[in-house]
Design a protein around this motif. Sequence first.
Motif, PDB file in Angstrom:
ATOM      1  N   PRO A  36       0.799  -1.233   0.000  1.00 39.42           N
ATOM      2  CA  PRO A  36       0.000   0.000   0.000  1.00 39.42           C
ATOM      3  C   PRO A  36       0.827   1.277   0.000  1.00 39.42           C
ATOM      4  O   PRO A  36       0.411   2.286  -0.571  1.00 39.42           O
ATOM      5  N   SER A  84       1.736   3.340  -3.226  1.00 40.33           N
ATOM      6  CA  SER A  84       0.817   4.300  -3.843  1.00 40.33           C
ATOM      7  C   SER A  84       1.142   5.737  -3.456  1.00 40.33           C
ATOM      8  O   SER A  84       0.641   6.671  -4.087  1.00 40.33           O
ATOM      9  N   ASP A 144      -6.071  -0.465  -4.413  1.00 38.37           N
ATOM     10  CA  ASP A 144      -5.298   0.774  -4.279  1.00 38.37           C
ATOM     11  C   ASP A 144      -5.047   1.464  -5.611  1.00 38.37           C
ATOM     12  O   ASP A 144      -4.674   2.634  -5.642  1.00 38.37           O
ATOM     13  N   CYS A 181     -10.491  -0.148   2.087  1.00 39.60           N
ATOM     14  CA  CYS A 181     -10.040   1.172   2.554  1.00 39.60           C
ATOM     15  C   CYS A 181     -11.080   2.206   2.174  1.00 39.60           C
ATOM     16  O   CYS A 181     -11.304   2.459   0.999  1.00 39.60           O
TER      17      CYS A 181
END
Length: 300
Positions: A155, A158, A212, A255
């Motif tokens: 993650p 990103s 993501d 998320c």
Amino acid sequence: MACDTFLKIVQKCKRKFVLVQVGENEPFVSELLTTLPATIADLEPHQIHSFYESVGHMIQAESDPHKRDEYLQRLMALPNQKWAEIIGQARQSVDFLKDQEVIRAVLNILQTNTSAASSLGTYFLPQISLIFLDMLNVYRMYSELISTSIAQGGPFASRTSIVKLLRSVKRETLKLIETFLDKAEDQPHIGKQFVPPMMDPVLGDYARNLPDARESEVLSLFATIINKYKGTMIEDVPRIFEAVFQCTLEVCEYCLDILCPRQVFVLIRVCHGNRLIISLNSPDTKVIFTSIYTSLNIHL
């Protein structure tokens, strides 16, 4: 400030710029396009974008379609030259597109096109048709680079500068397409020309991507498309919903900050308002209600 003032003046007096005034040999817009390289040489990128929007308003006021297309071609000559160079180099080696300076150049070209499209509307059609397919290929490649980076780096990848830059190109691509389709007159052939080629590079990419790596602007784009072209899109609605809703739910569970639930509601509302939901089967309808339930829970 000067570019902003120029834009306001053009918006109020655009018709005067395409007419030959007393004591002049050609319309002001033609003279301006002749000196365009020198005029924008010392401007910052955001000022150039504003300038292109202003000239777009002038060209939009031209009633002669041949002159209008000529003006548009002259306006876009510089960014098109740079675009052709980039695409030419990329065809020899796709790695050329990975250079950060090249990515910034691509982003700037897309932003220039978006500015012109916002003022030209339907009359921007020849220009976007010229770059559209290559633009989708760049979109696809950058999306794959983003997915690979996130898959390998997790993650936090990103948040790296290169991934942020790549995502800026993707988002600007979506913004350019949405701006053109939104500003263009309601002509079914435009939707038929631009929507089918987007199904896999944009919609399929959204469905396949890691959570993501998905861009919420895809939802906004297809909401605009459905709202604009209504009944002509009815055959494509099930595929759009299939690609969007299930994976969007996965993102919401993964998320909550990645996608805005409001955009899910926008897509549902647009389809419902245009009576397009009736074309869906029971599993798709179930996913819609699950999306609504999940989005409500996010806000409560």
